[in-house]
Design an enzyme around this catalytic site. Structure first.
Site, PDB file in Angstrom:
ATOM      1  N   LYS A 178      18.360  36.382  32.492  1.00  0.00           N
ATOM      2  CA  LYS A 178      17.712  37.590  33.051  1.00  0.00           C
ATOM      3  C   LYS A 178      18.775  38.551  33.557  1.00  0.00           C
ATOM      4  CE  LYS A 178      16.213  37.389  37.444  1.00  0.00           C
ATOM      5  NZ  LYS A 178      16.751  38.366  38.384  1.00  0.00           N
ATOM      6  N   ASN A 179      19.776  38.023  34.264  1.00  0.00           N
ATOM      7  CA  ASN A 179      20.742  38.903  34.934  1.00  0.00           C
ATOM      8  C   ASN A 179      21.784  39.479  33.985  1.00  0.00           C
ATOM      9  OD1 ASN A 179      19.273  38.432  37.173  1.00  0.00           O
ATOM     10  ND2 ASN A 179      20.765  37.116  38.187  1.00  0.00           N
ATOM     11  N   ARG A 235      14.810  45.971  42.173  1.00  0.00           N
ATOM     12  CA  ARG A 235      16.154  46.408  42.589  1.00  0.00           C
ATOM     13  C   ARG A 235      17.061  46.576  41.385  1.00  0.00           C
ATOM     14  NH1 ARG A 235      20.261  46.513  46.191  1.00  0.00           N
ATOM     15  NH2 ARG A 235      22.262  45.914  45.296  1.00  0.00           N
ATOM     16  N   CYS A 245      14.768  43.528  50.490  1.00  0.00           N
ATOM     17  CA  CYS A 245      13.828  42.513  49.995  1.00  0.00           C
ATOM     18  C   CYS A 245      14.005  41.302  50.902  1.00  0.00           C
ATOM     19  CB  CYS A 245      14.110  42.199  48.543  1.00  0.00           C
ATOM     20  SG  CYS A 245      15.699  41.458  48.332  1.00  0.00           S
ATOM     21  N   ARG A 298      20.389  44.622  50.981  1.00  0.00           N
ATOM     22  CA  ARG A 298      20.794  44.933  49.601  1.00  0.00           C
ATOM     23  C   ARG A 298      20.993  46.435  49.389  1.00  0.00           C
ATOM     24  NH1 ARG A 298      17.718  41.266  45.483  1.00  0.00           N
ATOM     25  NH2 ARG A 298      19.688  41.472  44.374  1.00  0.00           N
ATOM     26  N   PRO A 299      21.932  47.011  50.122  1.00  0.00           N
ATOM     27  CA  PRO A 299      22.204  48.450  49.974  1.00  0.00           C
ATOM     28  C   PRO A 299      22.831  48.752  48.609  1.00  0.00           C
ATOM     29  CG  PRO A 299      23.857  47.406  51.325  1.00  0.00           C
ATOM     30  CD  PRO A 299      22.828  46.356  51.036  1.00  0.00           C
ATOM     31  N   ILE A 300      22.995  50.048  48.352  1.00  0.00           N
ATOM     32  CA  ILE A 300      23.670  50.436  47.097  1.00  0.00           C
ATOM     33  C   ILE A 300      24.856  51.352  47.407  1.00  0.00           C
ATOM     34  CG2 ILE A 300      21.610  50.200  45.646  1.00  0.00           C
ATOM     35  CD1 ILE A 300      21.333  53.272  45.733  1.00  0.00           C
ATOM     36  N   ASP A 301      25.411  51.218  48.616  1.00  0.00           N
ATOM     37  CA  ASP A 301      26.521  52.095  49.023  1.00  0.00           C
ATOM     38  C   ASP A 301      27.728  51.963  48.091  1.00  0.00           C
ATOM     39  OD1 ASP A 301      26.503  49.473  50.241  1.00  0.00           O
ATOM     40  OD2 ASP A 301      28.346  50.036  51.250  1.00  0.00           O
ATOM     41  N   LEU A 302      27.988  50.765  47.593  1.00  0.00           N
ATOM     42  CA  LEU A 302      29.159  50.595  46.710  1.00  0.00           C
ATOM     43  C   LEU A 302      28.902  51.258  45.346  1.00  0.00           C
ATOM     44  CD1 LEU A 302      29.990  46.896  47.610  1.00  0.00           C
ATOM     45  CD2 LEU A 302      31.250  48.939  48.326  1.00  0.00           C
ATOM     46  N   ASP A 329      22.479  32.051  43.892  1.00  0.00           N
ATOM     47  CA  ASP A 329      21.181  31.875  43.230  1.00  0.00           C
ATOM     48  C   ASP A 329      20.827  30.411  43.014  1.00  0.00           C
ATOM     49  OD1 ASP A 329      21.503  34.796  41.066  1.00  0.00           O
ATOM     50  OD2 ASP A 329      21.039  34.558  43.185  1.00  0.00           O
ATOM     51  N   ILE A 373      26.681  35.261  50.785  1.00  0.00           N
ATOM     52  CA  ILE A 373      26.459  36.473  49.992  1.00  0.00           C
ATOM     53  C   ILE A 373      25.358  37.345  50.578  1.00  0.00           C
ATOM     54  CG2 ILE A 373      25.890  37.373  47.689  1.00  0.00           C
ATOM     55  CD1 ILE A 373      28.588  35.900  47.821  1.00  0.00           C
ATOM     56  N   ARG A 412       8.976  36.234  37.574  1.00  0.00           N
ATOM     57  CA  ARG A 412       9.979  37.297  37.448  1.00  0.00           C
ATOM     58  C   ARG A 412      11.240  36.760  36.795  1.00  0.00           C
ATOM     59  NH1 ARG A 412      12.142  39.261  42.507  1.00  0.00           N
ATOM     60  NH2 ARG A 412      13.513  40.164  40.959  1.00  0.00           N
TER      61      ARG A 412
HETATM   62  C1  EPZ Z   1      22.931  40.308  41.364  1.00  0.00           C
HETATM   63  O1  EPZ Z   1      22.307  41.122  42.325  1.00  0.00           O
HETATM   64  C2  EPZ Z   1      21.851  39.363  40.839  1.00  0.00           C
HETATM   65  N1  EPZ Z   1      20.762  40.154  40.256  1.00  0.00           N
HETATM   66  C3  EPZ Z   1      21.313  38.504  41.982  1.00  0.00           C
HETATM   67  O2  EPZ Z   1      20.376  37.595  41.417  1.00  0.00           O
HETATM   68  C4  EPZ Z   1      22.472  37.722  42.584  1.00  0.00           C
HETATM   69  O3  EPZ Z   1      21.992  36.949  43.663  1.00  0.00           O
HETATM   70  C5  EPZ Z   1      23.538  38.700  43.064  1.00  0.00           C
HETATM   71  O4  EPZ Z   1      23.975  39.518  41.955  1.00  0.00           O
HETATM   72  C6  EPZ Z   1      24.763  37.986  43.632  1.00  0.00           C
HETATM   73  O5  EPZ Z   1      25.299  37.146  42.656  1.00  0.00           O
HETATM   74  C7  EPZ Z   1      20.916  40.695  39.035  1.00  0.00           C
HETATM   75  O6  EPZ Z   1      21.953  40.564  38.401  1.00  0.00           O
HETATM   76  C8  EPZ Z   1      19.733  41.441  38.468  1.00  0.00           C
HETATM   77  P1  EPZ Z   1      25.360  42.211  44.589  1.00  0.00           P
HETATM   78  P2  EPZ Z   1      23.100  42.419  42.920  1.00  0.00           P
HETATM   79  O7  EPZ Z   1      25.445  43.691  44.479  1.00  0.00           O
HETATM   80  O8  EPZ Z   1      24.049  42.934  41.926  1.00  0.00           O
HETATM   81  C9  EPZ Z   1      26.149  43.535  49.030  1.00  0.00           C
HETATM   82  C10 EPZ Z   1      18.315  36.514  41.209  1.00  0.00           C
HETATM   83  O9  EPZ Z   1      17.762  35.669  41.917  1.00  0.00           O
HETATM   84  N2  EPZ Z   1      26.170  44.902  48.484  1.00  0.00           N
HETATM   85  O10 EPZ Z   1      26.371  41.382  43.845  1.00  0.00           O
HETATM   86  O11 EPZ Z   1      22.064  43.318  43.476  1.00  0.00           O
HETATM   87  C11 EPZ Z   1      24.752  42.921  48.919  1.00  0.00           C
HETATM   88  O12 EPZ Z   1      23.972  43.300  50.037  1.00  0.00           O
HETATM   89  C12 EPZ Z   1      18.999  37.698  41.846  1.00  0.00           C
HETATM   90  O13 EPZ Z   1      18.379  36.469  39.951  1.00  0.00           O
HETATM   91  C13 EPZ Z   1      26.548  45.944  49.327  1.00  0.00           C
HETATM   92  O14 EPZ Z   1      26.844  45.746  50.510  1.00  0.00           O
HETATM   93  O15 EPZ Z   1      23.907  41.744  44.107  1.00  0.00           O
HETATM   94  C14 EPZ Z   1      25.055  41.444  48.918  1.00  0.00           C
HETATM   95  O16 EPZ Z   1      25.257  41.011  50.240  1.00  0.00           O
HETATM   96  C15 EPZ Z   1      18.823  37.704  43.347  1.00  0.00           C
HETATM   97  N3  EPZ Z   1      26.571  47.214  48.830  1.00  0.00           N
HETATM   98  C16 EPZ Z   1      26.386  41.364  48.165  1.00  0.00           C
HETATM   99  O17 EPZ Z   1      26.958  42.684  48.205  1.00  0.00           O
HETATM  100  C17 EPZ Z   1      26.277  47.492  47.518  1.00  0.00           C
HETATM  101  O18 EPZ Z   1      26.346  48.663  47.122  1.00  0.00           O
HETATM  102  C18 EPZ Z   1      26.268  40.954  46.705  1.00  0.00           C
HETATM  103  O19 EPZ Z   1      25.305  41.805  46.133  1.00  0.00           O
HETATM  104  C19 EPZ Z   1      25.903  46.418  46.685  1.00  0.00           C
HETATM  105  C20 EPZ Z   1      25.869  45.133  47.178  1.00  0.00           C
END
Ligand code: EPZ
Length: 420
Positions: A22-23, A91, A115, A120-124, A307, A329, A399
């Site tokens: 999925k990812n 997301r 969620c 889960r911000p998108i600042d980065l 995960d 994480i 999902r």
């Molecule tokens: C991906 O989510 C996966 N989803 C998640 O799987 C997985 O848990 C996660 O990576 C971590 O491995 C998909 O690929 C669709 P991140 P993603 O950005 O990319 C923080 C599942 O169950 N962060 O790597 O959204 C964030 O809050 C799902 O299949 C910021 O601070 O995760 C988290 O603490 C759940 N700012 C950490 O980084 C940002 O702009 C990692 O998040 C982005 C993220």
């Protein structure tokens, strides 16, 4: 809404075919927006999140057709405005932003709600895209982005807890059509990011370093259509490996990629589960030996994946002794703990860690699913518990797990999907 009714205590035996990831599939589907030509993506899992992504791409004007495990996407004429309600619900839809900015120089996505597993911000994502030349403002729950033209830059994507998976995907996709060279430092190294890079390369993108913390992308004037086979889902494979272990059974996981599961297999072996490569498959068996408690700390790849944290906790519930499971994480990914305690589990939370006192038998009860992987953990617990466990709101599972009840029934589980 459906529920799963599970009668535990039956050892699982047989073969399970692992579906496409999925990812990996979600950002790869979004990447098809980068070209006017058709893209054919095979081994796409039949999941509600994947159907959602298809609907989102259609709302942008792309043609999307599913046929079995293959989706064909043609983004000939697209606009930047998608279906707000759809985009808000998932997301992962945030990863249409990079392609839209690269293709149309404009993008509008909904601010992802938090969620159950954290803010889960998108600042980065926004930081990286700004460094490529995009400007954003937030209006009415939307993030509206625009740029006169994207140009290559040096982008550091490391955040509070390390790299961002979808953030890396977004910046990498945008950079493929930016003018000049982009270097991403502290990029995510997950296999799903490598698979996306492989698809982009087959579209004509120039990417070096996929799978390492430093990505170098040389922008091209345009990309072409391509075909791709999505990698198998390492998280689904891990979930079924743990299902074999918690039911004292033995399963062959068809198509599981051991080279994507190093940390998972290491911890399972440390606990005493026997795992053998069998050609392109993985044979998983609960050996006669007593299992041993292991401590887990979730980390970015190639560390132990967040995960699989909830599923591993269920295995540790079967092991006499104390295991410490630390979630690094996401700030609140222990939604499964109170539900597991309803089955008789003895778990206490100390900050980012769950202290698991294993060895006590679980007894079935009604429980509530919450996030995708927490729901999987409740199913595993139901398979191990004595008596009947009813897992409500299994739409969370649908999902991210393709036909989970069917796959489990085929290897002996007593599990039925019932209307809640
Ligand atoms: C991906 O989510 C996966 N989803 C998640 O799987 C997985 O848990 C996660 O990576 C971590 O491995 C998909 O690929 C669709 P991140 P993603 O950005 O990319 C923080 C599942 O169950 N962060 O790597 O959204 C964030 O809050 C799902 O299949 C910021 O601070 O995760 C988290 O603490 C759940 N700012 C950490 O980084 C940002 O702009 C990692 O998040 C982005 C993220």
């Amino acid at each position: 809404m459906d529920a799963f009714q599970i009668r535990g205590g039956r050892a699982l035996r047989g073969e399970v075919t692992i579906s496409g990831s999925k990812n990996a599939a979600l950002p790869i589907m979004a990447a098809a927006l980068l070209t006017r030509e058709p893209c054919v993506i095979r081994r796409v899992p039949n999941l509600s999140d994947v159907q959602f992504m298809g609907d989102i791409l259609r709302s942008l004007g792309a043609k999307v057709e599913f046929s079995g495990d293959t989706v064909t996407i043609e983004a000939r004429d697209i606009q930047e405005f998608g279906d707000y309600e759809l985009i808000r619900k998932m997301r992962a839809s945030v990863c249409i932003m990079g392609p839209l900015l690269a293709r149309l120089r404009r993008a509008r996505v909904s601010l992802p709600g938090g969620c159950v597993i954290g803010a889960r911000p998108i600042d980065l994502h926004l930081k990286g895209l700004r460094m490529l030349g995009a400007k954003f403002n937030i209006r009415g729950g939307y993030v509206v982005g625009s740029t006169p033209a994207l140009s290559g830059a040096e982008v550091f994507l490391g955040g509070r807890v390390g790299p961002t998976v979808l953030g890396t995907a977004n910046i990498m996709m945008a950079a493929t059509l930016a003018q000049g060279v982009t270097i991403i430092e502290s990029a995510a190294c997950e296999p799903e990011v490598v698979d996306l890079a492989k698809f982009l390369t087959s579209m004509g993108a120039r990417i070096q370093g996929a799978g390492s913390p430093t990505l170098t992308i040389t922008g091209m004037p345009e990309l072409r259509g391509a075909e791709h086979d999505v990698i198998p889902d390492r998280i689904e494979a891990a979930t079924f490996a743990i299902a074999a272990a918690v039911t004292k059974g033995s399963l062959v996981l068809k198509g599981a990629r051991a080279d994507h599961m190093g940390a998972i297999l290491d911890k399972l072996r440390e606990a005493g589960v026997s795992i053998r490569r069998q050609g392109n498959d993985l044979a998983v068996e609960r050996s006669r030996r007593r299992l041993r408690p292991v401590d887990i700390t979730t980390q970015p790849y190639a560390g132990f994946p967040t995960d699989v944290q909830a599923q591993m906790m269920v295995l540790m519930l079967q092991v006499p002794g104390i295991s410490v499971i630390t979630e690094r994480i996401f700030e609140s990914r222990f939604m499964h703990v109170p539900e597991l305690c309803r089955l008789g589990a003895q778990i206490s939370i100390e900050g980012p860690s769950a202290i698991v006192k294993g060895g006590e038998p679980l007894s079935g009860a009604p429980v509530m699913a919450s996030d995708l992987r927490a729901s999987a953990a409740l199913v595993l617990a139901g398979l191990a518990a004595e008596g009947v466990t009813t897992v409500k709101r299994v739409y969370h599972l649908d999902r991210g797990y393709e036909r989970m009840d069917e796959k489990l029934r085929a290897v002996g589980a007593r599990i039925e999907r019932i209307p809640e």
